[in-house]
Design a protein around this motif. Structure first.
Motif, PDB file in Angstrom:
ATOM      1  N   MET A  54     -28.454  -6.525 -15.614  1.00  0.00           N
ATOM      2  CA  MET A  54     -28.966  -6.646 -14.245  1.00  0.00           C
ATOM      3  C   MET A  54     -28.280  -7.792 -13.518  1.00  0.00           C
ATOM      4  SD  MET A  54     -30.923  -5.570 -11.858  1.00  0.00           S
ATOM      5  CE  MET A  54     -32.027  -4.448 -12.714  1.00  0.00           C
ATOM      6  N   GLY A  55     -28.055  -8.880 -14.237  1.00  0.00           N
ATOM      7  CA  GLY A  55     -27.363 -10.021 -13.636  1.00  0.00           C
ATOM      8  C   GLY A  55     -25.972  -9.668 -13.163  1.00  0.00           C
ATOM      9  N   ILE A  56     -25.279  -8.833 -13.937  1.00  0.00           N
ATOM     10  CA  ILE A  56     -23.924  -8.421 -13.547  1.00  0.00           C
ATOM     11  C   ILE A  56     -23.965  -7.593 -12.268  1.00  0.00           C
ATOM     12  CG2 ILE A  56     -22.001  -6.931 -14.248  1.00  0.00           C
ATOM     13  CD1 ILE A  56     -22.381  -8.194 -17.089  1.00  0.00           C
ATOM     14  N   SER A  57     -24.986  -6.757 -12.097  1.00  0.00           N
ATOM     15  CA  SER A  57     -25.147  -6.030 -10.828  1.00  0.00           C
ATOM     16  C   SER A  57     -25.315  -6.998  -9.660  1.00  0.00           C
ATOM     17  CB  SER A  57     -26.375  -5.113 -10.889  1.00  0.00           C
ATOM     18  OG  SER A  57     -26.114  -3.972 -11.651  1.00  0.00           O
ATOM     19  N   ILE A  58     -26.147  -8.000  -9.879  1.00  0.00           N
ATOM     20  CA  ILE A  58     -26.403  -8.992  -8.829  1.00  0.00           C
ATOM     21  C   ILE A  58     -25.132  -9.785  -8.532  1.00  0.00           C
ATOM     22  CG2 ILE A  58     -27.741 -11.066  -8.265  1.00  0.00           C
ATOM     23  CD1 ILE A  58     -29.999  -9.838 -10.041  1.00  0.00           C
ATOM     24  N   VAL A  77     -18.029  -2.221 -27.042  1.00  0.00           N
ATOM     25  CA  VAL A  77     -17.758  -3.105 -25.902  1.00  0.00           C
ATOM     26  C   VAL A  77     -17.133  -2.318 -24.756  1.00  0.00           C
ATOM     27  CG1 VAL A  77     -16.425  -5.104 -25.113  1.00  0.00           C
ATOM     28  CG2 VAL A  77     -17.593  -5.168 -27.324  1.00  0.00           C
ATOM     29  N   ALA A  78     -16.229  -1.397 -25.086  1.00  0.00           N
ATOM     30  CA  ALA A  78     -15.610  -0.580 -24.042  1.00  0.00           C
ATOM     31  C   ALA A  78     -16.655   0.262 -23.315  1.00  0.00           C
ATOM     32  CB  ALA A  78     -14.533   0.311 -24.657  1.00  0.00           C
ATOM     33  N   ILE A  79     -17.587   0.822 -24.074  1.00  0.00           N
ATOM     34  CA  ILE A  79     -18.650   1.629 -23.464  1.00  0.00           C
ATOM     35  C   ILE A  79     -19.534   0.765 -22.570  1.00  0.00           C
ATOM     36  CG2 ILE A  79     -20.764   2.924 -23.973  1.00  0.00           C
ATOM     37  CD1 ILE A  79     -19.295   3.947 -26.523  1.00  0.00           C
ATOM     38  N   ARG A  80     -19.927  -0.410 -23.076  1.00  0.00           N
ATOM     39  CA  ARG A  80     -20.782  -1.303 -22.286  1.00  0.00           C
ATOM     40  C   ARG A  80     -20.062  -1.770 -21.019  1.00  0.00           C
ATOM     41  NH1 ARG A  80     -25.797  -2.213 -20.600  1.00  0.00           N
ATOM     42  NH2 ARG A  80     -26.395  -4.403 -20.533  1.00  0.00           N
ATOM     43  N   ALA A  81     -18.781  -2.077 -21.148  1.00  0.00           N
ATOM     44  CA  ALA A  81     -18.013  -2.520 -19.985  1.00  0.00           C
ATOM     45  C   ALA A  81     -17.939  -1.426 -18.928  1.00  0.00           C
ATOM     46  CB  ALA A  81     -16.608  -2.936 -20.417  1.00  0.00           C
ATOM     47  N   LYS A  82     -17.759  -0.181 -19.362  1.00  0.00           N
ATOM     48  CA  LYS A  82     -17.710   0.926 -18.408  1.00  0.00           C
ATOM     49  C   LYS A  82     -19.065   1.110 -17.732  1.00  0.00           C
ATOM     50  CE  LYS A  82     -16.496   5.781 -17.899  1.00  0.00           C
ATOM     51  NZ  LYS A  82     -16.059   7.018 -18.555  1.00  0.00           N
ATOM     52  N   ASP A 193     -24.605  -1.525  -8.338  1.00  0.00           N
ATOM     53  CA  ASP A 193     -25.516  -1.351  -9.458  1.00  0.00           C
ATOM     54  C   ASP A 193     -24.792  -0.847 -10.690  1.00  0.00           C
ATOM     55  OD1 ASP A 193     -27.930  -1.541 -10.699  1.00  0.00           O
ATOM     56  OD2 ASP A 193     -28.807   0.255  -9.785  1.00  0.00           O
ATOM     57  N   ILE A 194     -25.364  -1.187 -11.852  1.00  0.00           N
ATOM     58  CA  ILE A 194     -24.791  -0.767 -13.124  1.00  0.00           C
ATOM     59  C   ILE A 194     -25.089   0.701 -13.358  1.00  0.00           C
ATOM     60  CG2 ILE A 194     -24.925  -3.049 -14.142  1.00  0.00           C
ATOM     61  CD1 ILE A 194     -27.472  -2.213 -15.559  1.00  0.00           C
ATOM     62  N   GLY A 195     -24.464   1.241 -14.406  1.00  0.00           N
ATOM     63  CA  GLY A 195     -24.676   2.642 -14.743  1.00  0.00           C
ATOM     64  C   GLY A 195     -26.085   2.896 -15.264  1.00  0.00           C
ATOM     65  N   THR A 196     -26.373   4.162 -15.499  1.00  0.00           N
ATOM     66  CA  THR A 196     -27.720   4.563 -15.933  1.00  0.00           C
ATOM     67  C   THR A 196     -27.808   4.737 -17.443  1.00  0.00           C
ATOM     68  OG1 THR A 196     -27.150   6.885 -15.598  1.00  0.00           O
ATOM     69  CG2 THR A 196     -28.186   5.714 -13.763  1.00  0.00           C
ATOM     70  N   GLY A 197     -26.721   4.444 -18.137  1.00  0.00           N
ATOM     71  CA  GLY A 197     -26.743   4.562 -19.588  1.00  0.00           C
ATOM     72  C   GLY A 197     -26.329   5.910 -20.112  1.00  0.00           C
ATOM     73  N   LYS A 198     -26.031   6.867 -19.237  1.00  0.00           N
ATOM     74  CA  LYS A 198     -25.572   8.177 -19.691  1.00  0.00           C
ATOM     75  C   LYS A 198     -24.109   8.057 -20.123  1.00  0.00           C
ATOM     76  CE  LYS A 198     -28.721  10.809 -16.778  1.00  0.00           C
ATOM     77  NZ  LYS A 198     -28.860  11.794 -15.699  1.00  0.00           N
ATOM     78  N   MET A 199     -23.901   8.008 -21.428  1.00  0.00           N
ATOM     79  CA  MET A 199     -22.567   7.772 -21.932  1.00  0.00           C
ATOM     80  C   MET A 199     -21.985   9.021 -22.540  1.00  0.00           C
ATOM     81  SD  MET A 199     -23.492   4.150 -23.575  1.00  0.00           S
ATOM     82  CE  MET A 199     -24.672   3.178 -22.668  1.00  0.00           C
TER      83      MET A 199
END
Length: 199
Positions: A54-58, A77-82, A193-199
């Protein structure tokens, strides 16, 4: 001339770089072997804090660029970064100063305009040149000794969010950025905003 305070340094920041293991995670590296023993099929597991996400979105909404610089190479890490729409991802970095310098060139900023958040001695080359060097609460003594500021939270438990909040508070935009994020009619908030987690 008097020494700059951590708040003075934070006011200049345009780019925020994070180490990953021990900073955005608690440092645990869990490896799940494949049933057939094939090492190439082993799965690496890491846990990330939703507060940091959430902080990264802000941070993005406030105009900061964000990057990860890590020694390990990990699909996780690649998935989280995306999912977090990270601007700069450097994995396999045994010399983090090199990645730091590449980000400077790519963004057209000076070292004074970059913050680096680390926890262990491998982060020192980047921390030593960063305009704002941040240690997480669980950092090694050598990192804490040269950091300009230390988070309250430990890695993987909101330390990244601490760093973001500190920078945006120093820049006088934390509260207004939070309100902008919460405004459902704000297109910039949706884009940041960050992604919704659909990977």
């Amino acid at each position: 001339m008097s020494e700059l305070t951590a708040q003075d340094r934070a006011r200049r920041i345009k780019v925020l770089l994070f180490d990953v293991d021990g900073v955005l995670t608690n440092g645990d590296i869990t490896i799940v072997p494949s049933p057939d023993g094939d090492r190439s099929k082993a799965v690496e597991v890491k846990g990330f804090s939703a507060h940091d996400g959430m902080g990264i979105s802000i941070a993005r909404l406030a105009g900061l660029k964000v990057g990860f610089v890590t020694k390990r190479e990990s699909q996780v890490v690649a998935i989280r970064a995306k999912d977090l729409k990270i601007d700069h991802l450097y994995q396999g970095q045994s010399n983090k100063r090199e990645a730091f310098d590449k980000v400077l060139a790519d963004e057209g900023v000076t070292a004074d305009e970059v913050a680096f958040v680390g926890d262990d001695i491998i982060d020192l080359p980047a921390l030593r040149v960063a305009g704002l060097a941040i240690a997480v609460a669980n950092a090694r003594p050598q990192v804490k000794a040269m950091a300009h500021w230390t988070t309250t939270q430990v890695g993987g438990q909101g330390a990244g969010r601490d760093a973001i909040d500190f920078i945006l508070e120093a820049q006088g935009v934390l509260d207004s950025t939070i309100e902008a994020y919460l405004d459902p009619s704000n297109p910039a908030a949706k884009k940041a905003d960050i992604g919704t987690g659909k990977m």
